[in-house]
Motif scaffolding. Sequence first.
Motif, PDB file in Angstrom:
ATOM      1  N   LEU A   1      43.143  39.691  14.158  1.00 14.30           N
ATOM      2  CA  LEU A   1      42.703  40.934  13.542  1.00 14.30           C
ATOM      3  C   LEU A   1      42.293  40.679  12.096  1.00 14.30           C
ATOM      4  O   LEU A   1      42.993  39.985  11.355  1.00 14.30           O
ATOM      5  CB  LEU A   1      43.815  41.980  13.586  1.00 14.30           C
ATOM      6  N   GLU A   2      41.165  41.246  11.714  1.00 17.19           N
ATOM      7  CA  GLU A   2      40.635  41.074  10.365  1.00 17.19           C
ATOM      8  C   GLU A   2      40.579  42.425   9.640  1.00 17.19           C
ATOM      9  O   GLU A   2      40.416  43.474  10.271  1.00 17.19           O
ATOM     10  CB  GLU A   2      39.235  40.456  10.413  1.00 17.19           C
ATOM     11  N   PHE A   3      40.690  42.349   8.309  1.00  9.35           N
ATOM     12  CA  PHE A   3      40.693  43.557   7.484  1.00  9.35           C
ATOM     13  C   PHE A   3      39.852  43.323   6.249  1.00  9.35           C
ATOM     14  O   PHE A   3      39.517  42.185   5.901  1.00  9.35           O
ATOM     15  CB  PHE A   3      42.128  43.932   7.113  1.00  9.35           C
ATOM     16  N   ASP A   4      39.516  44.408   5.566  1.00  6.26           N
ATOM     17  CA  ASP A   4      38.611  44.314   4.425  1.00  6.26           C
ATOM     18  C   ASP A   4      39.258  43.626   3.228  1.00  6.26           C
ATOM     19  O   ASP A   4      38.600  42.877   2.518  1.00  6.26           O
ATOM     20  CB  ASP A   4      38.131  45.709   4.016  1.00  6.26           C
ATOM     21  N   GLU A   5      40.525  43.899   2.980  1.00  5.42           N
ATOM     22  CA  GLU A   5      41.184  43.312   1.820  1.00  5.42           C
ATOM     23  C   GLU A   5      41.547  41.852   2.103  1.00  5.42           C
ATOM     24  O   GLU A   5      41.776  41.457   3.247  1.00  5.42           O
ATOM     25  CB  GLU A   5      42.433  44.108   1.449  1.00  5.42           C
ATOM     26  N   THR A   6      41.621  41.069   1.030  1.00  9.90           N
ATOM     27  CA  THR A   6      41.910  39.643   1.193  1.00  9.90           C
ATOM     28  C   THR A   6      43.402  39.340   1.153  1.00  9.90           C
ATOM     29  O   THR A   6      43.830  38.291   1.629  1.00  9.90           O
ATOM     30  CB  THR A   6      41.206  38.833   0.093  1.00  9.90           C
ATOM     31  N   ALA A   7      44.187  40.214   0.576  1.00 11.80           N
ATOM     32  CA  ALA A   7      45.641  40.041   0.527  1.00 11.80           C
ATOM     33  C   ALA A   7      46.289  41.344   0.976  1.00 11.80           C
ATOM     34  O   ALA A   7      45.984  42.413   0.443  1.00 11.80           O
ATOM     35  CB  ALA A   7      46.104  39.675  -0.879  1.00 11.80           C
ATOM     36  N   TYR A   8      47.179  41.274   1.944  1.00 10.01           N
ATOM     37  CA  TYR A   8      47.747  42.482   2.534  1.00 10.01           C
ATOM     38  C   TYR A   8      49.008  42.128   3.304  1.00 10.01           C
ATOM     39  O   TYR A   8      49.376  40.956   3.463  1.00 10.01           O
ATOM     40  CB  TYR A   8      46.739  43.138   3.479  1.00 10.01           C
ATOM     41  N   ASP A   9      49.652  43.160   3.820  1.00 10.72           N
ATOM     42  CA  ASP A   9      50.792  43.003   4.715  1.00 10.72           C
ATOM     43  C   ASP A   9      50.455  43.716   6.017  1.00 10.72           C
ATOM     44  O   ASP A   9      49.972  44.857   5.996  1.00 10.72           O
ATOM     45  CB  ASP A   9      52.057  43.600   4.088  1.00 10.72           C
ATOM     46  N   VAL A  10      50.665  43.068   7.140  1.00 14.54           N
ATOM     47  CA  VAL A  10      50.352  43.666   8.432  1.00 14.54           C
ATOM     48  C   VAL A  10      51.412  43.250   9.441  1.00 14.54           C
ATOM     49  O   VAL A  10      51.971  42.148   9.360  1.00 14.54           O
ATOM     50  CB  VAL A  10      48.934  43.242   8.911  1.00 14.54           C
ATOM     51  N   GLY A  11      51.725  44.137  10.365  1.00 13.88           N
ATOM     52  CA  GLY A  11      52.715  43.832  11.386  1.00 13.88           C
ATOM     53  C   GLY A  11      52.672  44.862  12.501  1.00 13.88           C
ATOM     54  O   GLY A  11      51.840  45.774  12.509  1.00 13.88           O
ATOM     55  N   ILE A  12      53.573  44.709  13.452  1.00 13.93           N
ATOM     56  CA  ILE A  12      53.673  45.653  14.560  1.00 13.93           C
ATOM     57  C   ILE A  12      54.266  46.963  14.060  1.00 13.93           C
ATOM     58  O   ILE A  12      55.251  46.973  13.329  1.00 13.93           O
ATOM     59  CB  ILE A  12      54.544  45.074  15.688  1.00 13.93           C
TER      60      ILE A  12
END
Length: 895
Positions: A558-569
Amino acid sequence: MEDDTAASVITPPIPYRDETSFLLAGEVPSDDDGTKSAPIRQSASSPHPLLSPPRSIPNPYGWMRDESRTNTTVLNHLHAENEYGKRVTHHLEDLRGELYQEFLAGIQETDYTTPALKRVPEDQGHSYWYYARFEEGESYPRYCRAKSSSSLSSTNTKQDALYPPSINLKWDQKQVTNNDNDDEESSSLYPPLLPNEEVYLDVPSMAKHKTYLAVGAIAISPNSKYLAYSTDEKGGETCQIYVKDIESGKEWVLHDYDTKNVPHDDDSIDTITDDDDDNGDTNNNVLECDGSIVWNDESDALYYVTMDDTHRPYRLYRRQIFDSEGHWIDDVENRKKKEEELLMEENDELFNLRISKSFDGKYLLMRCSSKESSEVHYVDLRPGDNEEYENDNDDTVASGIKGKPDGKNKELVCIAKRQPKVLYRVTHCRGYWLVQTNIGNLPNLSLKSCRVGETGMEHWKDVFVVDISSGSDGSSNAAGMPVFDGGHERSLEGVTVFNPTTDNDESPSPLAYAVVTGRESGMPRVWVLEFDENQASSSKEADVGTSPPVAVSRMTRLEFDETAYDVGIGGNRDPNLPYVVISYDSLVTPPSHIAIPLSNPVDRNARRVLKEKEVPGYDKQSYACERTTVRSRDGKTDIPVSLVYHRDVLEERSKNNNGTSSSIPTHLYGYGSYGASIEASFRSTRLPLLKRKVVYALAHTRGGGEMGRPWYDEAKYLTKKNTFNDFVDVARWLIGDDGATGGGEDADVNVEQPSIGKGITIPSKLSCEGRSAGGLLVGASLNQQPELFRAAILGVPFVDVACTMIDASIPLTVAEWEEWGNPNEERYFDYMMSYCPMQNVKDEAVYPSCLITGGLHDPRVQYWEPAKLAAELRHKTSKDSGPVILKMDMDLVRA
C-alpha cells in the motif's frame, strides 16, 4: 535561570542514606537454619556461571522498598516528595492551567470509534456494527452496537451494505435532562449514533464509585448473546472476569473455587446485585487472572489464564459456565462437577503463556514464549468444520480436527516444540498455518506455511510468489521466490487473513487474502497478499505425505502520499468482508481509518475513508515534519530521527544580521528497548509545544524495531549501551556538535529548504524525555553527558537495573534476563553495573532539572526505583544542578 534560583531556596526531602547497605549478586546460599531455600539466581537453561563468590551492589536507599506499601516512614517520605514538587512549581500554576486547557482544546471529547461489522449466520444470531462512544467530561467510553441488515447467510450482499451506514447527524447534540440525582446510574445523554443502538458495556457507570478501573478484554460470545469482560480494579494489572447477558443485563463474576480458597459453607453468590460492594463481589474468592478471555464456539464456556506469585501468566483453564439449557452454572455446581479444567501449565519462568482466538474464530491459540523462543498450541473450536482440509492425500488431513465438538478434555495440539533462539507465531488460512518465524537464525521473521495437523518445524515451507509481483512497491519477487525471506530488506510483524464471501453465497470465494504488516526502509508498511487456491493446488508437491506449499498470486504494498507516516491494521471484526480497515496518520496528519478493497488495493480511488479524527482548531498547513539520519559515533550506523515543528520555526532559522542562526527550543524523545518502534504518528498533546515554536524530535535509537529485528538485537545484552550512545549522538547533532553528522541517504524532508537540521538548538534550550525503559535511556544518557540538556523528564523510569535484575521475586524480572542479561552471572555483571543509572550518577557534576514520576502500585517499574534515583541525584550532583522533582501517584498505577 531565574526559575531554578527560586526553586533552590525550597529544601527538598533528605531521606536517610545507609552507606553500608548492599545487595549480593551471584551465588547466594540458603539460610543457615535451612528454613529458607536459596533465591532463584538464574534460569534453568542458562549456560553461564554464577558469580562465585558473590559481589556487592551498593543500595543506600534500599529501605525504601516496601512490598506491602504500608510502611509509614516510606509513605511519609513519598508524600513529602509530592509536597516539595508542588512548592517548587507553584509559580507555574497559571501556566499549568493554561496548558491543560490547551490539551483539552485539542481533543474532541465527544467522539466515537469507526463502526466495525461482525456478521454471523442468521440461524446463529444477529449481525452487528460495533463501536465505542466517548462523551465530554467522562474518562471512559461506552461500548455500543447496532443491528446490521447484512448477515453471512443474507442475500443482501451489496457492497454498500458491508460498509458503515450513515450516522445520525445529531449524534453529538447533548439532550436536555432534569435528572440531577448523582446517585442515579449514569447513562448517555446523547442520541444514538446508529439506529437500534444498544450499550452493552457502560464503563462510566461501572467507574462511578471506584477510585481506579481499567477494562481488559471485551469478548462478545459467538452467538452475540453474552459479553465476557475483564477489569483491573486495583491498579496492579490483575483482573477479574465478568459475564453479562446483554439482553437482560444480568451479570455474574467468576470465582476461584480451588478447594483451598472456597468458603466451606457453599454459600457462594455469583449474581451481581445493587447491594454488592464496589468489586461486585460477595465473598473473598473472586478469580484473579491476566485478563485475557476466549469463548468456545458454543458460547457456553470460557478459556482464561491465571498468574503465579511473580505476576507471570502460566496456567490455561477452560471453564463451563452455562449448562445445555443456557442456565448459569454457579460455583457450587462447578465444584461438584469439576467443570473447570487445567489445560496447560508453563513451568519455565522465562516463558509467559498467552491466549488468543484465530481471526476466523476456528481455533484457540496458546503461545508460550520468552523473548527468544516460543511454542504454539491450539484447540480446534469447530472440529466438525473440516471439509476445507480434504485433499487428494488422506495423510495430509489435519489430525487435530478430528473428534467431538469443543468440550471438556479437549486436548491442545502443539504445532512445533520450542527450540532455543527460534521464535514463531501462526495465523490460520483455510487449513494452513501461516508461520512467521526466524528459524535458521534469520535476521527478521520469514513467512512459511504448513498444513493444520502437521507438527514439527520440518514441515514448514516458504510461502512463495507464483508470478512476478504486480504490486505497486516495485518489488521483483520472481516466480518461486519467498515472499518474506527473513532477510534485511523487509521485516515481518503480523498477518491477518480475510476470506471474502461470494455474492448470494455464504461460502468463501476461491481467493483468500493475507494483510501483512511489517517494515521496509525504516518505515511501517502494509502489504496485501492474494492467495489463489486453484493456483496453490496446481503446484502441489508429488511426494506422498507432503502437503503442497502455499503460493501467492499477487503481492501489493500500500502506498500513500506522505513520505513519512504510521500505518497499521485498524478495527476489523469480520474475516469475510471484501475489504480491510487500516489506520493511518503521520506527524502532521491526524488519524484516519480507511477501507482498502482486497481485490484492488492499488486503486486509490477505490479506497473509502471511513472516519477522520477531528482535532479542534488544528491547521495542518501550519506544521511540517522531516525524517533524516544522524551518523553514530561508530562511524557506520545511521540513526533515524523524525522532527515535527510549526512552520514559523523556519523563519527563526533564517540568518540574522550577524550571520548566525537563532537557536530553537527542542524536545528530544526516545525509548529504544524490546524492539518497540517509536512511530512518526500524530499526537495532539504535542500541539501546545509546537505552537510555542518548540521542535519535537524523535530519536529512533537501536534497541527499537524501526529498522527490523537486527536494529533491536544491536542494543540488548552486552550491546545495550548502543541505545544510550545513539540518543546522546542525536542530542549532540541537535546542538551542532562537530563530532555528529547527519542528513544521510535516508534523509527525507517534506518542506522546501531551508529546513530544520543540525545545530538547531543549544544545551540551555534542549530537553529530553523517556518513559519506563525510555526512562533508563534518559538516565543513562544524563550520566554520560549531563551538560547536553537543560531539563529531563523520566516517566516511571527503570533506573535501578542492577538491583532489580538480580531479584527474581520482583514481578517480570526472570523474563527480562533475555533482554538485559542476568547480573547474577559473571558474563553480565560488570557491563550492567557500568550503565545502571543508579550506580553511575556523577559526583559534583551539574545535571539538568529533572522531573521523575512513579506510581506506588505500578507492577512493572516498582515505585522505589524513581524514589531512589531522586535521592541519589540530589546527594551526588553539584549544588548548581537543576531541581529534582519526584511526582509519585499514590493511588493510580502509572504516573
